[in-house]
Design an enzyme around this catalytic site. Structure first.
Site, PDB file in Angstrom:
ATOM      1  N   GLY A   1       0.860  -1.182   0.000  1.00  0.00           N
ATOM      2  CA  GLY A   1       0.000   0.000   0.000  1.00  0.00           C
ATOM      3  C   GLY A   1       0.888   1.221   0.000  1.00  0.00           C
ATOM      4  O   GLY A   1       2.067   1.130   0.332  1.00  0.00           O
TER       5      GLY A   1
ATOM      6  N   CYS B   1       5.256  -6.125   1.696  1.00  0.00           N
ATOM      7  CA  CYS B   1       5.575  -4.694   1.725  1.00  0.00           C
ATOM      8  C   CYS B   1       4.798  -3.977   2.835  1.00  0.00           C
ATOM      9  O   CYS B   1       5.053  -4.207   4.005  1.00  0.00           O
ATOM     10  CB  CYS B   1       5.346  -4.081   0.347  1.00  0.00           C
ATOM     11  SG  CYS B   1       6.165  -2.487   0.193  1.00  0.00           S
ATOM     12  N   TYR B   2       3.825  -3.136   2.495  1.00  0.00           N
ATOM     13  CA  TYR B   2       3.045  -2.487   3.560  1.00  0.00           C
ATOM     14  C   TYR B   2       2.427  -3.551   4.464  1.00  0.00           C
ATOM     15  O   TYR B   2       2.372  -3.384   5.692  1.00  0.00           O
ATOM     16  CB  TYR B   2       1.944  -1.617   2.938  1.00  0.00           C
ATOM     17  CG  TYR B   2       1.049  -0.945   3.971  1.00  0.00           C
ATOM     18  CD1 TYR B   2       1.423   0.265   4.547  1.00  0.00           C
ATOM     19  CD2 TYR B   2      -0.147  -1.530   4.361  1.00  0.00           C
ATOM     20  CE1 TYR B   2       0.615   0.881   5.505  1.00  0.00           C
ATOM     21  CE2 TYR B   2      -0.963  -0.920   5.312  1.00  0.00           C
ATOM     22  CZ  TYR B   2      -0.578   0.276   5.875  1.00  0.00           C
ATOM     23  OH  TYR B   2      -1.378   0.871   6.822  1.00  0.00           O
TER      24      TYR B   2
ATOM     25  N   HIS C   1       8.492  -7.602  -3.077  1.00  0.00           N
ATOM     26  CA  HIS C   1       7.278  -7.977  -3.829  1.00  0.00           C
ATOM     27  C   HIS C   1       7.507  -9.285  -4.590  1.00  0.00           C
ATOM     28  O   HIS C   1       7.988  -9.259  -5.728  1.00  0.00           O
ATOM     29  CB  HIS C   1       6.918  -6.867  -4.820  1.00  0.00           C
ATOM     30  CG  HIS C   1       6.380  -5.651  -4.162  1.00  0.00           C
ATOM     31  ND1 HIS C   1       5.054  -5.508  -3.813  1.00  0.00           N
ATOM     32  CD2 HIS C   1       6.993  -4.519  -3.760  1.00  0.00           C
ATOM     33  CE1 HIS C   1       4.872  -4.339  -3.234  1.00  0.00           C
ATOM     34  NE2 HIS C   1       6.029  -3.716  -3.180  1.00  0.00           N
TER      35      HIS C   1
ATOM     36  N   GLU D   1       5.412 -10.984  -6.059  1.00  0.00           N
ATOM     37  CA  GLU D   1       4.459 -11.121  -7.167  1.00  0.00           C
ATOM     38  C   GLU D   1       4.979 -10.548  -8.482  1.00  0.00           C
ATOM     39  O   GLU D   1       4.458 -10.860  -9.546  1.00  0.00           O
ATOM     40  CB  GLU D   1       3.111 -10.473  -6.799  1.00  0.00           C
ATOM     41  CG  GLU D   1       3.101  -8.947  -6.699  1.00  0.00           C
ATOM     42  CD  GLU D   1       3.594  -8.398  -5.348  1.00  0.00           C
ATOM     43  OE1 GLU D   1       4.277  -9.141  -4.624  1.00  0.00           O
ATOM     44  OE2 GLU D   1       3.303  -7.240  -5.050  1.00  0.00           O
TER      45      GLU D   1
ATOM     46  N   SER E   1     -20.029  -9.014 -28.525  1.00  0.00           N
ATOM     47  CA  SER E   1     -19.412  -7.832 -29.142  1.00  0.00           C
ATOM     48  C   SER E   1     -18.267  -8.211 -30.083  1.00  0.00           C
ATOM     49  O   SER E   1     -17.787  -7.386 -30.825  1.00  0.00           O
ATOM     50  CB  SER E   1     -18.856  -6.924 -28.050  1.00  0.00           C
ATOM     51  OG  SER E   1     -17.747  -7.557 -27.435  1.00  0.00           O
ATOM     52  N   GLY E   2     -17.816  -9.472 -29.983  1.00  0.00           N
ATOM     53  CA  GLY E   2     -16.626  -9.850 -30.744  1.00  0.00           C
ATOM     54  C   GLY E   2     -15.377  -9.701 -29.896  1.00  0.00           C
ATOM     55  O   GLY E   2     -14.290 -10.064 -30.312  1.00  0.00           O
TER      56      GLY E   2
ATOM     57  N   ASP F   1     -14.169 -11.314 -23.841  1.00  0.00           N
ATOM     58  CA  ASP F   1     -15.020 -11.734 -22.723  1.00  0.00           C
ATOM     59  C   ASP F   1     -16.371 -12.264 -23.196  1.00  0.00           C
ATOM     60  O   ASP F   1     -16.806 -13.344 -22.786  1.00  0.00           O
ATOM     61  CB  ASP F   1     -15.237 -10.574 -21.741  1.00  0.00           C
ATOM     62  CG  ASP F   1     -13.922  -9.995 -21.251  1.00  0.00           C
ATOM     63  OD1 ASP F   1     -12.892 -10.672 -21.412  1.00  0.00           O
ATOM     64  OD2 ASP F   1     -13.924  -8.874 -20.729  1.00  0.00           O
ATOM     65  N   SER F   2     -17.036 -11.505 -24.048  1.00  0.00           N
ATOM     66  CA  SER F   2     -18.362 -11.975 -24.454  1.00  0.00           C
ATOM     67  C   SER F   2     -18.234 -13.223 -25.335  1.00  0.00           C
ATOM     68  O   SER F   2     -19.097 -14.105 -25.297  1.00  0.00           O
ATOM     69  CB  SER F   2     -19.167 -10.871 -25.153  1.00  0.00           C
ATOM     70  OG  SER F   2     -18.537 -10.429 -26.317  1.00  0.00           O
ATOM     71  N   SER F   3     -17.135 -13.328 -26.088  1.00  0.00           N
ATOM     72  CA  SER F   3     -16.953 -14.526 -26.927  1.00  0.00           C
ATOM     73  C   SER F   3     -16.791 -15.771 -26.059  1.00  0.00           C
ATOM     74  O   SER F   3     -17.376 -16.826 -26.338  1.00  0.00           O
ATOM     75  CB  SER F   3     -15.713 -14.390 -27.809  1.00  0.00           C
ATOM     76  OG  SER F   3     -15.873 -13.326 -28.703  1.00  0.00           O
TER      77      SER F   3
ATOM     78  N   LYS G   1      -8.467 -11.893 -16.803  1.00  0.00           N
ATOM     79  CA  LYS G   1      -8.413 -11.942 -18.274  1.00  0.00           C
ATOM     80  C   LYS G   1      -7.599 -13.141 -18.789  1.00  0.00           C
ATOM     81  O   LYS G   1      -8.001 -13.817 -19.728  1.00  0.00           O
ATOM     82  CB  LYS G   1      -7.774 -10.644 -18.777  1.00  0.00           C
ATOM     83  CG  LYS G   1      -7.982 -10.390 -20.237  1.00  0.00           C
ATOM     84  CD  LYS G   1      -9.343  -9.803 -20.449  1.00  0.00           C
ATOM     85  CE  LYS G   1      -9.577  -9.201 -21.777  1.00  0.00           C
ATOM     86  NZ  LYS G   1     -10.844  -8.456 -21.791  1.00  0.00           N
TER      87      LYS G   1
END
Ligand code: XMP
Length: 518
Positions: free
Chosen positions: A55, A82-83, A169, A171, A223-224, A227-229, A374
């Site tokens: 943070g 970290c924080y 970190h 990550e 939408s193409g 996500d929607s696909s 994603k």
């Protein structure tokens, strides 16, 4: 069956989503919760691990996010980063001080071999540090397990209570063995079994979609985009023809993209597919409009109108589905108590709430990807057999070419830009540098310049090309495309695309430029 759970408590750090993604990459299901989530709520979720994020604040700032000691008494292993590391020290009676010299960037640490957190990690390794405060004395009962030259408590732990803290970190990829460290925490300390697997996700989601939907219908706006696909692919696998996808073609897609979406979903998937060819409708609404924000608003609003007008034609009920993904609905801790600036839930315009007049027609909303990041959505898409062109599609703005044609949008300009963009993409694909670029496209700046073609003077369009590299789209750099690739692109654009007689390459980074021109 529910997956074993790790909770990432968000203290406002910039890497909170990255931490959660890393945990998931280790095969562990993970959710992000705000730092002030009530303890009872956390307990009820029965997590097997808690990770405190970094943070921007100092633990001594009264406005900075703090946490009750109680959290350490639940018997749930904690990893503070970290924080989060400083907070563990501060809350349990250790000493946090300001660094005389802040540590930033790649730093070498060495561990003493006593911690399971560093299992299979060399004694010396590089980690990513970014801090102004440091833990000068860990709380009682804690042992320091790693140091750097400027940070005496780079890692410390209370093995018995399973409380672990790292100042760096793990990550970020700059931490050489960060992934191993997270794996050690999850598997060696917390005992996860690794039950977050995409194949299982598909199987479980398909089964639960079938249970939920029964023999009812589902409607989805396609939408193409990725996500929607992928949502369409999952729903198709679950309920086949009970699914109707409505694809609104606003005419501002890239060359042949609408046909490609139609072909993919009609040929590869079992569903009802409705394509609404609304090009003329959109052109009509956009006639004479030059202001970028107004264009965006019109395209967004008309997209919704056209979609729902189509849905209204057959209001037989059932469910409304959309491709919302996890980052769309995470509320950030933002690191202050007022919650000021909490990220609003934003989704591009094709994800719309059900309009008032339609609400009673639906049994509910289905969001099959609501828990996925994603990259996980892409992994599911690949497993469902959705073509790479859709799964690995580069970001494409909702308003499409509408914001890449500067000034008024006309049919002719759309055509020129589609052709130019297709040539540019083709050359990039052939050049072998596509993987290095995050986004690349052509822009029609609505500028005409004088040129010469054979013995004739021409007065025709200028095309700008843009290609960027970026990690997060908040900042971006223009891509150093080799000159010979640029030369081929320029040649082909002037020779093959009618009404183009000049090409410029956009060498503006973000900031000060944005990725899109409008
Ligand atoms: P900018 O131009 O803001 O772009 O630097 C950052 C990223 O966002 C995309 N972008 C949009 N996406 N609707 C969208 O869905 C929009 O209105 C929009 N404007 C920009 C852009 O393509 C880039 O990936």
């Amino acid at each position: 069956m529910a997956n074993q759970l790790c909770i990432v408590l968000d203290f406002g750090g910039q890497y909170n989503q990255l931490i959660a993604r890393r945990v998931r990459e280790c095969g562990v299901y993970c959710e992000i919760k705000k730092f002030d989530t009530p303890i009872d709520e956390i307990k009820a979720l029965e997590p097997m691990a808690l990770i405190f994020t970094g943070g921007p604040n100092s633990v001594y700032d009264p406005r900075s996010p703090h946490i009750s000691k109680e959290i350490f008494e639940l018997g749930i292993p904690v990893l503070g980063i970290c924080y989060g590391c400083q907070l563990i020290a501060y809350t349990l009676g250790g000493v946090v001080e300001s660094c005389t010299k802040s540590e930033y960037g790649k730093i070498e640490i060495s561990h003493n071999g006593s911690s399971v957190l560093f299992k299979d990690i060399p004694e010396k390794s590089t980690v990513w540090m970014s801090h102004n405060d440091f833990v000068s004395r860990p709380p009682q009962g804690f042992e320091i397990t790693a140091v750097s030259s400027d940070c005496p408590g780079a890692a410390f732990e209370n093995k018995e209570k399973k409380l672990y803290a790292v100042q760096f970190h793990p990550e970020v990829t700059h931490s050489e063995f960060g992934r191993q460290l997270m794996h050690n925490f999850l598997y060696e300390v917390c005992g996860f079994s690794g039950d977050w697997v995409m194949d299982d996700f598909i199987e479980n989601t398909v089964a639960s979609l079938r249970r939920q939907i029964g023999n009812k219908k589902v409607i989805l706006g396609l939408s193409g985009g990725v996500d929607s696909s992928v949502a369409a692919g999952l729903l198709s696998r679950a309920v086949g023809k009970q699914l109707t996808c409505v694809f609104v073609d606003h005419g501002l897609m890239r060359k042949d993209e609408g046909d490609f979406v139609e072909e993919t979903f009609t040929k590869m998937f079992d569903m009802n597919f409705i394509r609404v060819n609304a090009q003329e409708h959109f052109l009509g609404k956009l006639r004479g409009v030059t202001d970028p924000e107004e264009k965006r608003k019109i395209i967004g609003a008309e997209f919704i109108n056209v979609f729902w007008d189509e849905v209204r034609k057959d209001t037989a009920g059932g469910f409304f589905a959309q491709g919302t993904i996890y980052p769309d609905r995470i509320e950030s801790g933002k690191g202050n108590k007022s919650g000021e600036g909490s990220a609003a839930v934003i989704k591009t315009h094709h994800n719309t709430a059900i309009p008032d007049d339609m609400r009673d027609n639906f049994d509910g909303i289905i969001e099959p990807l609501a828990d996925l990041f994603k990259d996980e959505v892409r992994a599911v898409g690949e497993k469902l057999g959705i073509p790479n062109e859709l799964v690995w599609r580069q970001p494409f703005p909702g308003p499409g070419l509408g914001v890449r044609i500067i000034g008024e949008i006309t049919e002719e300009k759309i055509h020129i830009l589609q052709e130019a963009d297709a040539v540019f993409r083709d050359e990039i694909a052939k050049s072998g540098i596509e993987d290095q670029l995050k986004q690349f496209f052509a822009v029609l700046p609505d500028v005409k310049t004088v040129g010469v073609m054979g013995d004739h003077r021409t007065y025709d369009h200028l095309i700008a090309i843009r290609a960027i590299t970026t990690d997060d789209f908040m900042t971006a750099d223009w891509a150093r495309i080799p000159y010979d690739v640029l030369a081929r692109v320029s040649n082909r654009l002037c020779n093959e695309v009618e009404h183009v007689n000049r090409v410029v390459y956009d060498i503006t980074s973000k900031p000060p430029g944005t990725v899109e021109w409008e």
